[in-house]
Design a protein around this motif. Structure first.
Motif, PDB file in Angstrom:
ATOM      1  N   GLN A   1      -6.610  11.720  -4.413  1.00 55.13           N
ATOM      2  CA  GLN A   1      -6.681  13.174  -4.468  1.00 55.13           C
ATOM      3  C   GLN A   1      -5.325  13.857  -4.630  1.00 55.13           C
ATOM      4  N   PHE A   2      -4.248  13.268  -4.113  1.00 57.05           N
ATOM      5  CA  PHE A   2      -3.018  14.057  -3.971  1.00 57.05           C
ATOM      6  C   PHE A   2      -1.746  13.410  -4.536  1.00 57.05           C
ATOM      7  N   LEU A   3      -1.832  12.207  -5.084  1.00 54.94           N
ATOM      8  CA  LEU A   3      -0.603  11.533  -5.493  1.00 54.94           C
ATOM      9  C   LEU A   3      -0.453  11.490  -7.008  1.00 54.94           C
ATOM     10  N   ARG A   4       0.802  11.697  -7.438  1.00 47.17           N
ATOM     11  CA  ARG A   4       1.112  11.487  -8.846  1.00 47.17           C
ATOM     12  C   ARG A   4       1.118   9.995  -9.134  1.00 47.17           C
ATOM     13  N   GLU A   5       0.985   9.651 -10.382  1.00 44.78           N
ATOM     14  CA  GLU A   5       0.889   8.249 -10.752  1.00 44.78           C
ATOM     15  C   GLU A   5       2.133   7.468 -10.341  1.00 44.78           C
ATOM     16  N   ASP A   6       3.306   8.100 -10.447  1.00 44.94           N
ATOM     17  CA  ASP A   6       4.537   7.396 -10.103  1.00 44.94           C
ATOM     18  C   ASP A   6       4.735   7.246  -8.596  1.00 44.94           C
ATOM     19  N   GLU A   7       3.921   7.930  -7.793  1.00 44.29           N
ATOM     20  CA  GLU A   7       4.029   7.829  -6.334  1.00 44.29           C
ATOM     21  C   GLU A   7       3.023   6.849  -5.743  1.00 44.29           C
ATOM     22  N   CYS A   8       2.012   6.466  -6.510  1.00 42.53           N
ATOM     23  CA  CYS A   8       0.888   5.704  -5.958  1.00 42.53           C
ATOM     24  C   CYS A   8       1.309   4.338  -5.407  1.00 42.53           C
ATOM     25  N   ARG A   9       2.070   3.598  -6.179  1.00 44.57           N
ATOM     26  CA  ARG A   9       2.430   2.250  -5.753  1.00 44.57           C
ATOM     27  C   ARG A   9       3.268   2.281  -4.482  1.00 44.57           C
ATOM     28  N   TYR A  10       4.246   3.173  -4.435  1.00 46.00           N
ATOM     29  CA  TYR A  10       5.085   3.302  -3.246  1.00 46.00           C
ATOM     30  C   TYR A  10       4.237   3.665  -2.028  1.00 46.00           C
ATOM     31  N   PHE A  11       3.324   4.619  -2.199  1.00 51.07           N
ATOM     32  CA  PHE A  11       2.468   5.056  -1.086  1.00 51.07           C
ATOM     33  C   PHE A  11       1.609   3.903  -0.596  1.00 51.07           C
ATOM     34  N   ASP A  12       0.944   3.200  -1.513  1.00 48.50           N
ATOM     35  CA  ASP A  12       0.055   2.105  -1.114  1.00 48.50           C
ATOM     36  C   ASP A  12       0.807   1.018  -0.355  1.00 48.50           C
ATOM     37  N   GLU A  13       2.020   0.722  -0.784  1.00 49.15           N
ATOM     38  CA  GLU A  13       2.784  -0.343  -0.137  1.00 49.15           C
ATOM     39  C   GLU A  13       3.292   0.074   1.243  1.00 49.15           C
ATOM     40  N   THR A  14       3.735   1.322   1.363  1.00 46.25           N
ATOM     41  CA  THR A  14       4.371   1.733   2.623  1.00 46.25           C
ATOM     42  C   THR A  14       3.371   2.095   3.712  1.00 46.25           C
ATOM     43  N   VAL A  15       2.178   2.545   3.343  1.00 45.79           N
ATOM     44  CA  VAL A  15       1.206   2.933   4.385  1.00 45.79           C
ATOM     45  C   VAL A  15       0.098   1.906   4.551  1.00 45.79           C
ATOM     46  N   SER A  16       0.205   0.776   3.883  1.00 51.16           N
ATOM     47  CA  SER A  16      -0.801  -0.269   4.102  1.00 51.16           C
ATOM     48  C   SER A  16      -0.743  -0.706   5.565  1.00 51.16           C
ATOM     49  N   LEU A  17      -1.891  -1.034   6.099  1.00 53.48           N
ATOM     50  CA  LEU A  17      -1.970  -1.369   7.523  1.00 53.48           C
ATOM     51  C   LEU A  17      -1.104  -2.588   7.846  1.00 53.48           C
ATOM     52  N   ASP A  18      -1.052  -3.562   6.949  1.00 48.07           N
ATOM     53  CA  ASP A  18      -0.231  -4.752   7.193  1.00 48.07           C
ATOM     54  C   ASP A  18       1.247  -4.381   7.283  1.00 48.07           C
ATOM     55  N   ALA A  19       1.710  -3.496   6.358  1.00 47.93           N
ATOM     56  CA  ALA A  19       3.124  -3.086   6.375  1.00 47.93           C
ATOM     57  C   ALA A  19       3.448  -2.298   7.637  1.00 47.93           C
ATOM     58  N   VAL A  20       2.528  -1.435   8.049  1.00 45.89           N
ATOM     59  CA  VAL A  20       2.737  -0.630   9.254  1.00 45.89           C
ATOM     60  C   VAL A  20       2.844  -1.541  10.477  1.00 45.89           C
ATOM     61  N   ILE A  21       1.903  -2.475  10.612  1.00 42.25           N
ATOM     62  CA  ILE A  21       1.894  -3.363  11.783  1.00 42.25           C
ATOM     63  C   ILE A  21       3.136  -4.248  11.799  1.00 42.25           C
ATOM     64  N   GLU A  22       3.550  -4.770  10.630  1.00 40.66           N
ATOM     65  CA  GLU A  22       4.730  -5.619  10.555  1.00 40.66           C
ATOM     66  C   GLU A  22       5.980  -4.871  11.022  1.00 40.66           C
ATOM     67  N   ASP A  23       6.143  -3.637  10.538  1.00 36.54           N
ATOM     68  CA  ASP A  23       7.304  -2.837  10.940  1.00 36.54           C
ATOM     69  C   ASP A  23       7.221  -2.459  12.411  1.00 36.54           C
ATOM     70  N   MET A  24       6.010  -2.155  12.896  1.00 35.93           N
ATOM     71  CA  MET A  24       5.831  -1.800  14.301  1.00 35.93           C
ATOM     72  C   MET A  24       6.182  -2.974  15.211  1.00 35.93           C
ATOM     73  N   ASN A  25       5.773  -4.167  14.826  1.00 44.70           N
ATOM     74  CA  ASN A  25       6.085  -5.348  15.635  1.00 44.70           C
ATOM     75  C   ASN A  25       7.585  -5.604  15.678  1.00 44.70           C
ATOM     76  N   ALA A  26       8.279  -5.270  14.577  1.00 47.95           N
ATOM     77  CA  ALA A  26       9.715  -5.525  14.508  1.00 47.95           C
ATOM     78  C   ALA A  26      10.531  -4.427  15.177  1.00 47.95           C
ATOM     79  N   ASN A  27      10.138  -3.167  14.987  1.00 49.12           N
ATOM     80  CA  ASN A  27      10.972  -2.040  15.420  1.00 49.12           C
ATOM     81  C   ASN A  27      10.303  -1.104  16.425  1.00 49.12           C
TER      82      ASN A  27
END
Length: 601
Positions: free
Chosen positions: A340-366
């Motif tokens: 609904q809200f992302l430009r095409e050039d923002e989609c990949r970055y958004f999907d990678e940074t807010v994926s649940l696996d990425a969030v949990i990995e960073d949370m476990n580390a920091n």
């Protein structure tokens, strides 16, 4: 001769009377069954009881194997009566034996075939003719086990309510059926002010305490006695409202008013208990959180990592996706933002940074994670920040907060643009300065080379000793000045990353001449003592960039002269030692009796 006789009688009244008697009997049986009442007659002379052979009595006797006639009634039944109640049971029968008009008692019993103990209320009444002769003793027994349980539950409910709210600011008993109010307490003496003593009066005076007109109107609508009776009949047992009051000292405080409804099993009346609780701290915390959320956050949500779900805890009204408390798949929520809200050039970055696996990995580390992305809505670009942290403990639920930082982002971008412009301007100015210095240095070096040349020629002539010394100092100072001009030229080379070292023989004798020509005169001007200590290998002459070494050492020595008071001492020691074949280390140490530099500096 035969005679026939015929007689006709109108039976309508009799039949009607019999039908009415039958209908009354059926009604009586239904009433007896509904009230769980058994009926029997008792003969004091024979001490026997005759059970009624119809309706509920017949049904119960058949179920419990009670015979139609019970001989020696009291003693036959008393073994099934609870020992604590046997005397009261016998006394009732004994009273009727002795001619009492009426006797009654309550007792507990358990007949064979009954799983639990029952409670019975027994009433015995003597019936006589107009001359006072005994016709019969009618007896009625009603099973009040359920009634007793209701009364017990009623009392227990009242007790539990009081125990649940020991710190209530106020509590009152109301009878909604008969419109009565009383038996209460309050930290605000409004009840004493209402003289009617009615539930309607209680509600009327209570509404006057509420200082918010909207909440007051809601209270007057919902806390209406007739409406409450209707709602109780439909299954409602509790009504509550949160409201503000203002105390005489001007404090505005929040209270929670609760009304619990229940039926009194003895009277059948609908009664109510009200409690007033202090919720001021909770409400103010809610207002503070609401204000913070409204001013700083778009929403606050909770991620359940193990289930892979998300739910809103609170949010701004204009967010129309999902509902507060509704649990949805996390990936579905992420996809909604993606689509609904992302430009095409923002989609990949958004999907990678807010994926649940990425969030949990960073949370476990920091222990926390921050993601910033650009969101486009209604042709307007917004900068959104997501902040993640553990809600309670690591590995559990994750708290996520979304903030709109568009204004800060725009200011930052503007500042970056201004810095870029200023950097460009500074670089341009620096280039202009470098070009200017380069030109000026070239222009200054030409006449200075003439001075050095003329001094050199003058030294070749026969001169008095004093003149020769002066010419030597002129030559040394001119060369030092030339090295400074060359250094200015080298600044341009440094800025361009292009600088070279020029190695040439640097005998100690030439350096001493430089000290005599430049440093010693400075010390004499300030009445300072200059001590030179040399321990160097004069047999081997080092190769070095003399101009650069002279520049560094001149800065150090000139600072020593500058910061040493008059009459002070400056000590300069030079030593050398070989470090390998064809290499030596020369150490220069400069000390003075000035104030020096603090350890903190």
């Amino acid at each position: 001769m035969q005679y026939y006789y015929a007689s006709f009688t109108d039976m309508d009244d009799q039949i009607t009377a019999e039908q009415e008697m039958q209908q009354n009997k059926l009604m009586y049986d239904d009433a007896a069954k509904s009230s769980k009442m058994i009926i029997w007659s008792y003969d004091p002379a024979s001490k026997s009881a005759k059970m009624m052979q119809s309706g509920y009595t017949e049904e119960i006797c058949r179920k419990l194997h009670v015979p139609p006639v019970i001989e020696n009634t009291a003693e036959t039944i008393v073994p099934y009566v609870c020992p604590e109640d046997r005397e009261a049971f016998r006394s009732s029968y004994r009273a009727m034996d002795e001619g009492a008009e009426r006797a009654e008692c309550e007792f507990r019993f358990q007949m064979p075939g009954q799983e639990t103990q029952q409670r019975e209320r027994m009433v015995m009444k003597r019936v006589t003719d107009k001359d006072g002769r005994l016709l019969n003793v009618f007896c009625f027994g009603q099973n009040i086990t359920e009634q007793e349980k209701k009364e017990f539950d009623y009392e227990q409910t009242l007790r539990r309510r009081d125990q649940a709210y020991p710190h209530a600011l106020g509590s009152f008993r109301l009878n909604l059926t008969h419109n009565w109010c009383g038996e209460g307490k309050s930290s605000i003496p409004f009840v004493q002010e209402q003289e009617s003593g009615t539930a309607d009066g209680y509600f009327r005076e209570f509404s006057k305490l509420i200082t918010d007109e909207e909440i007051k109107a809601d209270f007057q609508k919902r806390f209406d006695r007739k409406l409450l009776l209707k709602e109780f009949a439909e299954g409602t047992s509790k009504v509550s409202i949160e409201y503000p009051v203002i105390y005489p000292d001007g404090r505005r405080c929040w209270r929670d008013g609760m009304l619990f409804m229940l039926k009194n099993p003895k009277t059948g009346d609908v009664e109510a208990i009200t409690y007033t609780l202090d919720i001021d701290n909770r409400k103010k915390n809610e207002f503070i959180m609401e204000r913070i959320i409204h001013d700083h956050f778009d929403y606050i949500g909770i991620i359940h990592p193990k289930a892979g779900t998300f739910e809103f805890f609170s949010r701004r009204p204009w967010i129309d996706y999902g509902k507060i408390g509704e649990i949805r798949p996390y990936d579905e929520c992420r996809k909604y933002v993606h689509d609904q809200f992302l430009r095409e050039d923002e989609c990949r970055y958004f999907d990678e940074t807010v994926s649940l696996d990425a969030v949990i990995e960073d949370m476990n580390a920091n222990g926390r994670r921050t993601v910033t992305y650009l969101r486009t809505a209604e042709e307007k670009t917004e900068c959104i920040r997501l902040q993640y942290c553990w809600l309670e403990k690591a590995g559990g639920d994750i708290l996520v907060v979304r903030s709109d930082i568009t204004e800060s982002y725009q200011k930052e971008q503007k500042q970056i643009s201004l810095l870029a412009e200023e950097k460009h301007a500074a670089e341009a100015a620096n280039i202009a300065k470098t070009e200017f210095l380069s030109r000026m240095s070239h222009d200054m070096r030409t006449p200075l080379n003439g001075v050095i040349g003329m001094a050199y020629l003058a030294q070749k002539q026969e001169n008095p000793p004093a003149t020769a010394e002066c010419l030597t100092k002129i030559n040394t100072s001119a060369k030092f000045l030339l090295s400074l001009i060359n250094n200015i030229l080298d600044m341009a080379k440094v800025e361009n990353g292009d600088i070279d070292l020029h190695y040439e023989p640097a005998p100690i004798e030439e350096y001493n001449e430089y000290l005599d020509a430049v440093i010693r005169p400075l010390c004499r001007e300030r009445n300072q003592q200059f001590i030179l200590q040399e321990d160097v290998d004069t047999q081997n002459i080092p190769l070095a960039d003399k101009s650069r070494i002279d520049q560094v050492l001149f800065n150090l020595l000139s600072n020593a002269v500058k910061f040493t008071p008059e009459g002070g001492t400056i000590t300069y020691s030079i030593s050398s030692r070989p470090v390998s074949q064809n290499r030596m280390e020369i150490c220069h140490r400069i000390s003075d009796t000035g104030v020096g530099i603090s350890k903190e500096f």
